[in-house]
Design a protein around this motif. Sequence first.
Motif, PDB file in Angstrom:
ATOM      1  N   ALA A  71       0.843  -1.195   0.000  1.00  0.00           N
ATOM      2  CA  ALA A  71       0.000   0.000   0.000  1.00  0.00           C
ATOM      3  C   ALA A  71       0.881   1.248   0.000  1.00  0.00           C
ATOM      4  CB  ALA A  71      -0.932  -0.001   1.203  1.00  0.00           C
ATOM      5  N   ILE A  72       1.981   1.226   0.722  1.00  0.00           N
ATOM      6  CA  ILE A  72       2.899   2.355   0.758  1.00  0.00           C
ATOM      7  C   ILE A  72       3.550   2.534  -0.612  1.00  0.00           C
ATOM      8  CG2 ILE A  72       5.068   3.206   1.744  1.00  0.00           C
ATOM      9  CD1 ILE A  72       4.173   1.843   4.394  1.00  0.00           C
ATOM     10  N   VAL A  73       3.985   1.429  -1.206  1.00  0.00           N
ATOM     11  CA  VAL A  73       4.581   1.483  -2.539  1.00  0.00           C
ATOM     12  C   VAL A  73       3.577   2.066  -3.530  1.00  0.00           C
ATOM     13  CG1 VAL A  73       5.499   0.111  -4.448  1.00  0.00           C
ATOM     14  CG2 VAL A  73       6.159  -0.444  -2.099  1.00  0.00           C
ATOM     15  N   ASP A  74       2.343   1.572  -3.483  1.00  0.00           N
ATOM     16  CA  ASP A  74       1.306   2.037  -4.403  1.00  0.00           C
ATOM     17  C   ASP A  74       0.988   3.506  -4.190  1.00  0.00           C
ATOM     18  OD1 ASP A  74      -0.585   1.629  -6.504  1.00  0.00           O
ATOM     19  OD2 ASP A  74      -2.166   1.562  -5.003  1.00  0.00           O
ATOM     20  N   ASN A  75       0.903   3.934  -2.943  1.00  0.00           N
ATOM     21  CA  ASN A  75       0.612   5.348  -2.660  1.00  0.00           C
ATOM     22  C   ASN A  75       1.704   6.265  -3.192  1.00  0.00           C
ATOM     23  OD1 ASN A  75      -1.880   4.964  -1.466  1.00  0.00           O
ATOM     24  ND2 ASN A  75      -1.019   4.754   0.586  1.00  0.00           N
ATOM     25  N   LYS A 135       1.165   9.073  -6.266  1.00  0.00           N
ATOM     26  CA  LYS A 135       1.497  10.492  -6.145  1.00  0.00           C
ATOM     27  C   LYS A 135       2.368  10.945  -7.305  1.00  0.00           C
ATOM     28  CE  LYS A 135       1.078  10.770  -1.153  1.00  0.00           C
ATOM     29  NZ  LYS A 135       1.794  10.889   0.110  1.00  0.00           N
ATOM     30  N   GLU A 136       3.258  10.093  -7.765  1.00  0.00           N
ATOM     31  CA  GLU A 136       4.157  10.442  -8.860  1.00  0.00           C
ATOM     32  C   GLU A 136       3.469  10.263 -10.215  1.00  0.00           C
ATOM     33  OE1 GLU A 136       7.763  11.809 -10.401  1.00  0.00           O
ATOM     34  OE2 GLU A 136       7.197  11.658  -8.310  1.00  0.00           O
ATOM     35  N   TYR A 137       2.710   9.193 -10.370  1.00  0.00           N
ATOM     36  CA  TYR A 137       2.019   8.873 -11.618  1.00  0.00           C
ATOM     37  C   TYR A 137       0.544   8.712 -11.306  1.00  0.00           C
ATOM     38  CZ  TYR A 137       6.637   7.903 -13.413  1.00  0.00           C
ATOM     39  OH  TYR A 137       7.943   8.024 -13.784  1.00  0.00           O
ATOM     40  N   ASP A 138      -0.204   9.741 -11.505  1.00  0.00           N
ATOM     41  CA  ASP A 138      -1.629   9.729 -11.162  1.00  0.00           C
ATOM     42  C   ASP A 138      -2.405   8.999 -12.240  1.00  0.00           C
ATOM     43  OD1 ASP A 138      -3.983  10.231  -9.837  1.00  0.00           O
ATOM     44  OD2 ASP A 138      -4.243  12.204 -10.728  1.00  0.00           O
ATOM     45  N   GLY A 139      -2.404   7.689 -12.177  1.00  0.00           N
ATOM     46  CA  GLY A 139      -3.095   6.906 -13.180  1.00  0.00           C
ATOM     47  C   GLY A 139      -3.492   5.553 -12.657  1.00  0.00           C
ATOM     48  N   LYS A 172      11.097   0.657  -9.295  1.00  0.00           N
ATOM     49  CA  LYS A 172      12.228  -0.014  -8.660  1.00  0.00           C
ATOM     50  C   LYS A 172      12.645   0.721  -7.387  1.00  0.00           C
ATOM     51  CE  LYS A 172      16.944  -1.331  -9.823  1.00  0.00           C
ATOM     52  NZ  LYS A 172      17.911  -1.393 -10.939  1.00  0.00           N
ATOM     53  N   LYS A 173      12.690   2.050  -7.462  1.00  0.00           N
ATOM     54  CA  LYS A 173      13.092   2.852  -6.312  1.00  0.00           C
ATOM     55  C   LYS A 173      12.147   2.657  -5.128  1.00  0.00           C
ATOM     56  CE  LYS A 173      13.448   7.585  -4.801  1.00  0.00           C
ATOM     57  NZ  LYS A 173      12.567   8.712  -4.842  1.00  0.00           N
ATOM     58  N   VAL A 174      10.838   2.743  -5.363  1.00  0.00           N
ATOM     59  CA  VAL A 174       9.910   2.638  -4.236  1.00  0.00           C
ATOM     60  C   VAL A 174       9.838   1.206  -3.706  1.00  0.00           C
ATOM     61  CG1 VAL A 174       8.575   4.687  -4.836  1.00  0.00           C
ATOM     62  CG2 VAL A 174       7.811   2.471  -5.665  1.00  0.00           C
ATOM     63  N   ILE A 175       9.999   0.218  -4.575  1.00  0.00           N
ATOM     64  CA  ILE A 175      10.041  -1.168  -4.097  1.00  0.00           C
ATOM     65  C   ILE A 175      11.273  -1.363  -3.218  1.00  0.00           C
ATOM     66  CG2 ILE A 175      10.368  -3.575  -4.794  1.00  0.00           C
ATOM     67  CD1 ILE A 175       8.655  -2.856  -7.310  1.00  0.00           C
ATOM     68  N   LYS A 176      12.407  -0.859  -3.658  1.00  0.00           N
ATOM     69  CA  LYS A 176      13.664  -0.992  -2.904  1.00  0.00           C
ATOM     70  C   LYS A 176      13.574  -0.293  -1.546  1.00  0.00           C
ATOM     71  CE  LYS A 176      18.004  -2.304  -2.899  1.00  0.00           C
ATOM     72  NZ  LYS A 176      18.361  -3.691  -2.751  1.00  0.00           N
ATOM     73  N   CYS A 224       1.146  -9.171  -9.743  1.00  0.00           N
ATOM     74  CA  CYS A 224       2.198  -9.885 -10.464  1.00  0.00           C
ATOM     75  C   CYS A 224       3.544  -9.686  -9.769  1.00  0.00           C
ATOM     76  CB  CYS A 224       2.250  -9.402 -11.915  1.00  0.00           C
ATOM     77  SG  CYS A 224       3.526 -10.200 -12.914  1.00  0.00           S
ATOM     78  N   LEU A 225       3.865  -8.437  -9.431  1.00  0.00           N
ATOM     79  CA  LEU A 225       5.139  -8.156  -8.750  1.00  0.00           C
ATOM     80  C   LEU A 225       5.228  -8.869  -7.400  1.00  0.00           C
ATOM     81  CD1 LEU A 225       5.856  -4.388  -9.473  1.00  0.00           C
ATOM     82  CD2 LEU A 225       7.139  -6.369 -10.285  1.00  0.00           C
TER      83      LEU A 225
END
Length: 77
Positions: free
Chosen positions: A4-8, A12-16, A31-35, A69-70
Amino acid sequence: MSWAIVDNKHKKEYDGNFISCEEQYERMYLKKVIKEEFPFLTNDIIDIAIAGCCAEIRAPRPRQVFWNCLKNKLGVG
């Protein structure tokens, strides 16, 4: 830490509602937010998972389908 944090962060960066594998910057940001949330995952493992999901899911790639999937490919969730 959660997806949920990764998705949020991504929202915010890609509003889609979709993930664009064609945009290199978006893949790098994923990759950055997952890491950040799962620091024990290596860059190579994340890259392979993203590439695999991009190959498996045809565009348009719904956000939730892509996250699922991820999660499966990375073994976290």
